[in-house]
Design a protein around this motif. Structure first.
Motif, PDB file in Angstrom:
ATOM      1  N   MET A 122       0.938  -1.117  -0.132  1.00 35.58           N
ATOM      2  CA  MET A 122      -0.138   0.073  -0.007  1.00 35.58           C
ATOM      3  C   MET A 122       0.970   1.168  -0.023  1.00 35.58           C
ATOM      4  SD  MET A 122      -2.732   1.361   3.039  1.00 35.58           S
ATOM      5  CE  MET A 122      -1.272   2.106   3.664  1.00 35.58           C
ATOM      6  N   THR A 125      -0.424   7.218   2.807  1.00 31.08           N
ATOM      7  CA  THR A 125      -1.128   8.545   2.606  1.00 31.08           C
ATOM      8  C   THR A 125      -0.240   9.686   2.199  1.00 31.08           C
ATOM      9  OG1 THR A 125      -2.989   7.738   4.021  1.00 31.08           O
ATOM     10  CG2 THR A 125      -2.996  10.091   3.640  1.00 31.08           C
ATOM     11  N   ARG A 134      -6.949   7.050  -0.894  1.00 32.39           N
ATOM     12  CA  ARG A 134      -6.322   6.636   0.189  1.00 32.39           C
ATOM     13  C   ARG A 134      -6.824   5.051   0.617  1.00 32.39           C
ATOM     14  NH1 ARG A 134      -8.352   6.878   5.465  1.00 32.39           N
ATOM     15  NH2 ARG A 134      -6.953   7.056   7.198  1.00 32.39           N
ATOM     16  N   LEU A 135      -5.664   4.399   1.235  1.00 33.61           N
ATOM     17  CA  LEU A 135      -5.777   3.129   1.458  1.00 33.61           C
ATOM     18  C   LEU A 135      -6.053   2.055   0.625  1.00 33.61           C
ATOM     19  CD1 LEU A 135      -7.572   3.434   5.380  1.00 33.61           C
ATOM     20  CD2 LEU A 135      -5.146   3.491   4.689  1.00 33.61           C
ATOM     21  N   GLN A 195      -9.589  -5.380  -1.200  1.00 31.61           N
ATOM     22  CA  GLN A 195      -8.916  -5.555   0.174  1.00 31.61           C
ATOM     23  C   GLN A 195      -8.859  -6.833   0.700  1.00 31.61           C
ATOM     24  OE1 GLN A 195     -11.177  -2.264   1.730  1.00 31.61           O
ATOM     25  NE2 GLN A 195      -9.211  -1.001   2.170  1.00 31.61           N
ATOM     26  N   ASN A 203      -2.461  -4.672  11.001  1.00 30.60           N
ATOM     27  CA  ASN A 203      -2.616  -3.840   9.530  1.00 30.60           C
ATOM     28  C   ASN A 203      -3.216  -4.564   8.559  1.00 30.60           C
ATOM     29  OD1 ASN A 203      -0.623  -1.821  10.644  1.00 30.60           O
ATOM     30  ND2 ASN A 203       1.110  -3.022   9.784  1.00 30.60           N
ATOM     31  N   SER A 205      -6.161  -3.741   7.514  1.00 33.43           N
ATOM     32  CA  SER A 205      -6.824  -2.739   6.561  1.00 33.43           C
ATOM     33  C   SER A 205      -5.869  -1.946   5.728  1.00 33.43           C
ATOM     34  CB  SER A 205      -7.241  -1.609   7.683  1.00 33.43           C
ATOM     35  OG  SER A 205      -8.184  -2.080   8.736  1.00 33.43           O
ATOM     36  N   PHE A 206      -4.529  -2.474   5.625  1.00 33.38           N
ATOM     37  CA  PHE A 206      -3.629  -1.549   4.911  1.00 33.38           C
ATOM     38  C   PHE A 206      -3.103  -2.954   3.927  1.00 33.38           C
ATOM     39  CE2 PHE A 206      -3.330   0.350   8.946  1.00 33.38           C
ATOM     40  CZ  PHE A 206      -4.114   1.356   8.843  1.00 33.38           C
TER      41      PHE A 206
END
Length: 227
Positions: A122, A125, A134-135, A195, A203, A205-206
């Motif tokens: 990823m 930001t 973003r993300l 995702q 992590n 979410s990343f």
């Protein structure tokens, strides 16, 4: 990709996702009709004077409310089974890509090429360019040819992950020690975001996924430049 306040699914990009959207609408209509009937009966019970309070036998009604739900379940099950078998089919894939889940990034290997593999992280930001998401943006996108059957081999090297791209109707678990398989085919070019969909640590979410579907000529140029 999804937009703010979106209530429905993302636009379908693959034939499988189109089938899933049709099945969703089909099932939702059945649920809507059942809910309307139940609400109507409840309203009648609350507003109508009951005249047959001593009725002990109503075989016709009992027959209807036994057979009708069975018919409804069949109308839901048959198209559902059809789509399940379609999702499991692998028809002579033109390209195979191996996807490896790590904490917390993805690795890709094009097995039909001798030395074409890379990691996909990823983009932080602070490093995003104007217009990037973003993300969701990654440093190395997965470039694939459109209108061709592609086989994805998915596994994990540490913990459980899940490789998911909603607009293509894809969601395959990445499990250590197990090689899972799925197929995709895009009917149009574009960027498609996904995702990790399995909680895999701090992590989780990343771990975005970005597929770039391009015409075959563009894919061949890209693969040549990467070798």
């Amino acid at each position: 990709m999804a937009y703010p306040l979106q209530l429905g699914f993302q636009d379908a990009t693959s034939p499988i996702m189109e089938e899933l959207l049709h099945f969703h609408d089909h099932t939702l209509m059945i649920v809507f009709l059942i809910s309307s009937l139940v609400l109507y009966i409840i309203t009648l019970m609350l507003t109508t004077k009951l005249t047959h309070t001593s009725t002990m036998d109503a075989q016709e009604v009992e027959t209807i409310w036994t057979i009708l739900p069975a018919i409804i379940l069949i109308l839901i099950a048959l198209p559902s089974l059809r789509i399940l078998y379609m999702m499991d089919e692998v028809n002579n894939p033109s390209l195979t890509v191996k996807t490896m889940g790590h904490q917390w990034y993805w690795s890709y290997e094009y097995t039909d090429y001798e030395d074409l593999n890379f990691d996909s992280y990823m983009i932080p930001t602070s490093d995003l360019k104007p217009g990037e998401l973003r993300l969701l943006e990654v440093d190395n996108r997965v470039v694939l040819p459109m209108e061709m059957t592609i086989r994805m081999l998915v596994y994990s090297e540490d913990v459980l992950h899940s490789w998911a791209v909603p607009s293509l109707g894809l969601k395959t678990d990445a499990i250590p020690g197990r090689l899972n398989q799925t197929t995709l085919m895009s009917t149009r070019p574009g960027l498609f975001y996904g995702q990790c969909s399995e909680i895999c640590g701090s992590n989780h979410s990343f771990m975005p996924i970005v597929l770039e579907l391009v015409p075959l000529e563009n894919f061949e140029k890209w693969s040549t430049s990467m070798l």
